[in-house]
Write a protein that holds these residues in place. Sequence first.
Motif, PDB file in Angstrom:
ATOM      1  N   VAL A 110    -112.513  40.748  63.116  1.00 29.43           N
ATOM      2  CA  VAL A 110    -113.738  40.346  63.817  1.00 29.43           C
ATOM      3  C   VAL A 110    -114.768  39.921  62.779  1.00 29.43           C
ATOM      4  CG1 VAL A 110    -115.649  41.165  65.240  1.00 29.43           C
ATOM      5  CG2 VAL A 110    -113.322  41.906  65.742  1.00 29.43           C
ATOM      6  N   THR A 111    -115.401  38.792  63.016  1.00 28.09           N
ATOM      7  CA  THR A 111    -116.477  38.354  62.126  1.00 28.09           C
ATOM      8  C   THR A 111    -117.776  38.387  62.903  1.00 28.09           C
ATOM      9  OG1 THR A 111    -116.047  36.048  62.687  1.00 28.09           O
ATOM     10  CG2 THR A 111    -114.980  36.897  60.713  1.00 28.09           C
ATOM     11  N   ASP A 112    -118.775  38.961  62.262  1.00 26.99           N
ATOM     12  CA  ASP A 112    -120.095  39.059  62.874  1.00 26.99           C
ATOM     13  C   ASP A 112    -121.133  39.125  61.755  1.00 26.99           C
ATOM     14  OD1 ASP A 112    -119.739  41.611  61.871  1.00 26.99           O
ATOM     15  OD2 ASP A 112    -119.539  42.561  63.813  1.00 26.99           O
ATOM     16  N   ARG A 113    -122.344  39.477  62.085  1.00 29.58           N
ATOM     17  CA  ARG A 113    -123.412  39.519  61.079  1.00 29.58           C
ATOM     18  C   ARG A 113    -123.549  40.912  60.473  1.00 29.58           C
ATOM     19  NH1 ARG A 113    -126.268  35.710  59.362  1.00 29.58           N
ATOM     20  NH2 ARG A 113    -128.092  36.985  59.047  1.00 29.58           N
ATOM     21  N   THR A 114    -122.428  41.570  60.308  1.00 37.07           N
ATOM     22  CA  THR A 114    -122.411  42.853  59.613  1.00 37.07           C
ATOM     23  C   THR A 114    -121.306  42.815  58.559  1.00 37.07           C
ATOM     24  OG1 THR A 114    -120.854  43.869  61.162  1.00 37.07           O
ATOM     25  CG2 THR A 114    -123.218  44.120  61.650  1.00 37.07           C
ATOM     26  N   HIS A 115    -121.474  43.604  57.527  1.00 38.06           N
ATOM     27  CA  HIS A 115    -120.491  43.712  56.452  1.00 38.06           C
ATOM     28  C   HIS A 115    -120.355  45.163  56.038  1.00 38.06           C
ATOM     29  CE1 HIS A 115    -120.802  39.434  54.499  1.00 38.06           C
ATOM     30  NE2 HIS A 115    -119.809  39.503  55.348  1.00 38.06           N
ATOM     31  N   TYR A 116    -119.176  45.578  55.652  1.00 38.29           N
ATOM     32  CA  TYR A 116    -119.034  46.756  54.810  1.00 38.29           C
ATOM     33  C   TYR A 116    -118.748  46.201  53.419  1.00 38.29           C
ATOM     34  CZ  TYR A 116    -114.008  46.241  55.946  1.00 38.29           C
ATOM     35  OH  TYR A 116    -112.735  45.776  56.128  1.00 38.29           O
ATOM     36  N   CYS A 117    -118.797  47.003  52.383  1.00 38.67           N
ATOM     37  CA  CYS A 117    -118.781  46.453  51.019  1.00 38.67           C
ATOM     38  C   CYS A 117    -117.532  45.658  50.718  1.00 38.67           C
ATOM     39  CB  CYS A 117    -119.017  47.551  49.988  1.00 38.67           C
ATOM     40  SG  CYS A 117    -117.711  48.778  49.887  1.00 38.67           S
ATOM     41  N   TRP A 118    -116.362  46.087  51.191  1.00 33.53           N
ATOM     42  CA  TRP A 118    -115.132  45.343  50.934  1.00 33.53           C
ATOM     43  C   TRP A 118    -115.187  43.975  51.589  1.00 33.53           C
ATOM     44  CZ3 TRP A 118    -111.424  49.735  52.895  1.00 33.53           C
ATOM     45  CH2 TRP A 118    -111.553  50.854  52.088  1.00 33.53           C
ATOM     46  N   GLU A 119    -115.780  43.923  52.776  1.00 35.16           N
ATOM     47  CA  GLU A 119    -115.892  42.674  53.529  1.00 35.16           C
ATOM     48  C   GLU A 119    -116.858  41.709  52.842  1.00 35.16           C
ATOM     49  OE1 GLU A 119    -116.470  41.555  58.237  1.00 35.16           O
ATOM     50  OE2 GLU A 119    -117.313  43.427  57.485  1.00 35.16           O
ATOM     51  N   ARG A 120    -117.959  42.245  52.354  1.00 35.91           N
ATOM     52  CA  ARG A 120    -118.939  41.403  51.660  1.00 35.91           C
ATOM     53  C   ARG A 120    -118.313  40.801  50.396  1.00 35.91           C
ATOM     54  NH1 ARG A 120    -124.351  40.698  52.472  1.00 35.91           N
ATOM     55  NH2 ARG A 120    -125.598  39.991  50.719  1.00 35.91           N
ATOM     56  N   ALA A 129    -115.161  40.297  49.869  1.00 35.47           N
ATOM     57  CA  ALA A 129    -114.155  39.316  50.288  1.00 35.47           C
ATOM     58  C   ALA A 129    -114.824  37.974  50.612  1.00 35.47           C
ATOM     59  CB  ALA A 129    -113.387  39.830  51.496  1.00 35.47           C
ATOM     60  N   SER A 130    -115.968  38.016  51.294  1.00 37.48           N
ATOM     61  CA  SER A 130    -116.706  36.784  51.607  1.00 37.48           C
ATOM     62  C   SER A 130    -117.153  36.089  50.323  1.00 37.48           C
ATOM     63  CB  SER A 130    -117.929  37.101  52.467  1.00 37.48           C
ATOM     64  OG  SER A 130    -117.539  37.615  53.711  1.00 37.48           O
ATOM     65  N   PHE A 131    -117.625  36.863  49.367  1.00 40.82           N
ATOM     66  CA  PHE A 131    -118.068  36.304  48.085  1.00 40.82           C
ATOM     67  C   PHE A 131    -116.918  35.563  47.394  1.00 40.82           C
ATOM     68  CE2 PHE A 131    -118.612  36.704  43.471  1.00 40.82           C
ATOM     69  CZ  PHE A 131    -119.830  36.057  43.310  1.00 40.82           C
ATOM     70  N   ASN A 132    -115.801  36.246  47.219  1.00 43.77           N
ATOM     71  CA  ASN A 132    -114.677  35.635  46.500  1.00 43.77           C
ATOM     72  C   ASN A 132    -114.089  34.447  47.253  1.00 43.77           C
ATOM     73  OD1 ASN A 132    -114.220  37.158  43.937  1.00 43.77           O
ATOM     74  ND2 ASN A 132    -114.309  38.846  45.381  1.00 43.77           N
ATOM     75  N   ARG A 133    -114.018  34.545  48.569  1.00 44.57           N
ATOM     76  CA  ARG A 133    -113.533  33.417  49.376  1.00 44.57           C
ATOM     77  C   ARG A 133    -114.464  32.212  49.206  1.00 44.57           C
ATOM     78  NH1 ARG A 133    -114.696  34.914  54.693  1.00 44.57           N
ATOM     79  NH2 ARG A 133    -116.672  33.914  54.214  1.00 44.57           N
ATOM     80  N   ASP A 134    -115.772  32.445  49.333  1.00 48.73           N
ATOM     81  CA  ASP A 134    -116.723  31.343  49.258  1.00 48.73           C
ATOM     82  C   ASP A 134    -116.829  30.761  47.854  1.00 48.73           C
ATOM     83  OD1 ASP A 134    -117.093  31.839  51.924  1.00 48.73           O
ATOM     84  OD2 ASP A 134    -119.154  32.566  51.735  1.00 48.73           O
ATOM     85  N   MET A 135    -116.459  31.533  46.834  1.00 45.53           N
ATOM     86  CA  MET A 135    -116.457  31.033  45.454  1.00 45.53           C
ATOM     87  C   MET A 135    -115.130  30.365  45.103  1.00 45.53           C
ATOM     88  SD  MET A 135    -119.398  31.409  44.267  1.00 45.53           S
ATOM     89  CE  MET A 135    -120.804  32.102  45.132  1.00 45.53           C
TER      90      MET A 135
END
Length: 194
Positions: free
Chosen positions: A133-143, A145-151
């Motif tokens: 599920v993607t929403d406007r919340t993150h736990y640290c692993w998810e954040r 993951a978003s960083f590395n994916r977007d980079m």
Amino acid sequence: MAIGDIEQARIGSTLAWDGRGKLYEKLSALIKRFDPDPWVREKWDGRLWHLSEIVGRKHNGDWWVDEITGDGDRLIELSKLEGRFTVINWLDRAVTADECMAWREKYTGYHYDHAGYIWCAFNRLSRSEFPVVTDRTHYCWERNASFNRDMGKPIYYEWEMPYMPILLKRYYAEQASLVGGKNANRSSLKQFQS
């Protein structure tokens, strides 16, 4: 005071922090016992838990760290954090502070995903049959993951919930394969090698 192998750090590095607290103790013990992946049960020591990202450098040499905690996302100086960390350089390319700050703008205002670990557990135990599920919340692993994916270098498949042991498994496997492991951080790799 933060304690770790800072000489390995660069903008774009992931910081993997030692776990602390009752929730960490209980969840890491459950993961070690029930995870479907034998590598996680047998080789992950459960020590590393929290993730954050280095997104810039101050004029005094200190690092800017992006992280999400129970209070939400924040930008904080590494010298103001406490605990022991390991530097993970997952990204294959150099990223700039400008790229990192643009990324932060995209995710500023995200709240901590208190149910993230539970959702992640369902996803893992169901072998990714339980949806992401993607929403406007993150736990640290998810954040992270978003960083590395977007980079430009995702760690997880799109059907996987971000999960610390899998990040470590994939990172250490990649490091061990580079030039016969010559580029690997030997102090960190030792416990993960067969």
